[in-house]
Write an enzyme that holds these catalytic residues in place. Sequence first.
Site, mmCIF file in Angstrom:
data_model
loop_
_atom_site.group_PDB
_atom_site.id
_atom_site.type_symbol
_atom_site.label_atom_id
_atom_site.label_comp_id
_atom_site.label_asym_id
_atom_site.label_seq_id
_atom_site.Cartn_x
_atom_site.Cartn_y
_atom_site.Cartn_z
ATOM 1 N N SER A 180 0.846 -1.192 0.000
ATOM 2 C CA SER A 180 0.000 0.000 0.000
ATOM 3 C C SER A 180 0.881 1.241 0.000
ATOM 4 O O SER A 180 2.113 1.138 0.047
ATOM 5 C CB SER A 180 -0.889 -0.002 1.246
ATOM 6 O OG SER A 180 -0.098 0.302 2.375
ATOM 7 N N LYS A 181 0.223 2.390 -0.018
ATOM 8 C CA LYS A 181 0.939 3.666 -0.066
ATOM 9 C C LYS A 181 1.976 3.797 1.039
ATOM 10 O O LYS A 181 2.955 4.515 0.893
ATOM 11 C CB LYS A 181 -0.057 4.812 0.061
ATOM 12 C CG LYS A 181 -0.682 5.202 -1.260
ATOM 13 C CD LYS A 181 -1.575 6.418 -1.059
ATOM 14 C CE LYS A 181 -2.377 6.714 -2.306
ATOM 15 N NZ LYS A 181 -3.535 7.542 -2.009
ATOM 16 N N ARG A 182 1.726 3.123 2.149
ATOM 17 C CA ARG A 182 2.676 3.181 3.259
ATOM 18 C C ARG A 182 4.066 2.712 2.829
ATOM 19 O O ARG A 182 5.068 3.061 3.414
ATOM 20 C CB ARG A 182 2.212 2.271 4.398
ATOM 21 C CG ARG A 182 1.137 2.824 5.266
ATOM 22 C CD ARG A 182 0.905 1.930 6.470
ATOM 23 N NE ARG A 182 0.598 0.549 6.076
ATOM 24 C CZ ARG A 182 1.379 -0.492 6.346
ATOM 25 N NH1 ARG A 182 2.483 -0.325 7.017
ATOM 26 N NH2 ARG A 182 1.036 -1.707 5.955
ATOM 27 N N HIS A 183 4.086 1.829 1.817
ATOM 28 C CA HIS A 183 5.362 1.253 1.386
ATOM 29 C C HIS A 183 6.074 2.089 0.330
ATOM 30 O O HIS A 183 7.148 1.727 -0.120
ATOM 31 C CB HIS A 183 5.136 -0.151 0.820
ATOM 32 C CG HIS A 183 4.572 -1.108 1.830
ATOM 33 N ND1 HIS A 183 3.242 -1.456 1.853
ATOM 34 C CD2 HIS A 183 5.152 -1.769 2.850
ATOM 35 C CE1 HIS A 183 3.023 -2.300 2.855
ATOM 36 N NE2 HIS A 183 4.164 -2.504 3.474
ATOM 37 N N GLY A 184 5.442 3.186 -0.098
ATOM 38 C CA GLY A 184 6.038 4.002 -1.158
ATOM 39 C C GLY A 184 5.091 4.057 -2.336
ATOM 40 O O GLY A 184 3.879 3.897 -2.160
#
Length: 468
Positions: A245-249
């Site tokens: 998800s966006k948390r990972h980049g």
Amino acid sequence: MTAIRTRFAPSPTGFLHVGGARTALYAWAFARKHGGSFVLRIEDTDLERSTGESVETILASLRWLGIGWDEGPFFQMKRLARYMEVAEELIAAGHAYYCWATKDELEAMREAQRARGVKPRYDGRWRPERARAAGLAPPTDRPPVVRFRTPEAGEIGWYDLVKGAIAFPNAELDDLVLLRADGVPTYNFGVVVDDLDMGITHVIRGDDHVNNTPRQIHIFHALGAKMPEFGHVPMILGADGERLSKRHGAVSVTQYRDDGFLPEALVNYLARLGWSHGDDEIFSAAQLVEWFDLAHVSRSPAQFDPGKLAWLNQQYLKQADDARLAKLVAPALRSLGVDPGAGPALDKVVALLKDRATTVLHLAEAARLFYQYETPSPAKLAELVTERTRPALKMLETRLADVGWERRTLGETVSGVLKSTGLKMPELAMPVRLLVTGRTQTPSLDAVLELLGRETVLARLSHHLNND
Ligand code: GLU
């Protein structure tokens, strides 16, 4: 043999996620490999979250990746009459029925079930025979939904082309809603009607849909239709084992494009992420099409590795055509506030730099020194242009005035000055770099001199050496 037909069916509620792109890629490659067709269907029935902008982004992302569709895009919201028609067919055949249960009623039902310690599910109270027995009469004050009569006993299964045999007890599935009161189909119903109407032979999708497949198979059976084959592709995880998800980049295709990745690198990376062809790491879309098979799609989730993607991008940048790269670097330079017209031909600059760049943006950063002079600070000048180096710099300036302007001769000229003055390469190269570019970190000096051109080099040297 029927021709193979696959589809990609995104919901237009945002950007195209790399996971979705990989699903599309596999479905596309499978169709291409077998000389079949790839259909694009937009599942826009979530009226609150679907946007036209998202449709545009998804189409642009697919085009950029080179995933071309043969038919579509079809939009579910343009097919409402068809879902209504099929729902009526199912009602007439006794496979579906109207249900007037209100939200509050359903909530109370679930509450009571929870209180009894059973899994909350719709209890089938509007199945016609039960409604009659209970004396329930259709109310006239609200429109009904249409529910599917799911078999209550036994189990339902299929042989998944990626995961192998899968089965679910029917008792776990309740009478799902097919059509909402406003006539919009639910996901499970729209998918079945469309996969049938569009002649889809192989449904290749993310395994977040495994739980939906038994419901869909029941509907296929009720319609007396041959069901497609299913292949559920495992998810993509981040380094921490959580769903990517966006948390990972960056997770959107457009973000990778804007960050300076080449589409063929992303395609190669996504293809290899969860599918393999022996030890092959670098391959083209054409090779993917030639080799692709569902048997080699991994059954376990894949882990997204940004470092490997960057490495692959670097490999593709090295091989990329200079003129093509120049076209990509020019706008990137402009967005850095640099005019790519204010210096050497960009394709020549790119040719020099592309071996070491990881992305188009890095390439633009590296190219900057040819287009944007940085005035050296007095401190730096004092440090590098010294009593020891000044005579050598002047000698170089003189010799450069009439030497053949080409990398090899320029290199020889620099070496000649070192020989005459006894300086070491860095002692001369560093101040030259500083004077002609304003920086001390540059690619190979002879190449930099060649690209900047005689006029610029001499003007900058003379500006710093001859004004005192
Ligand atoms: N609209 C669904 C999604 O985006 C498609 C699922 C399917 O391929 O059946 O997840």
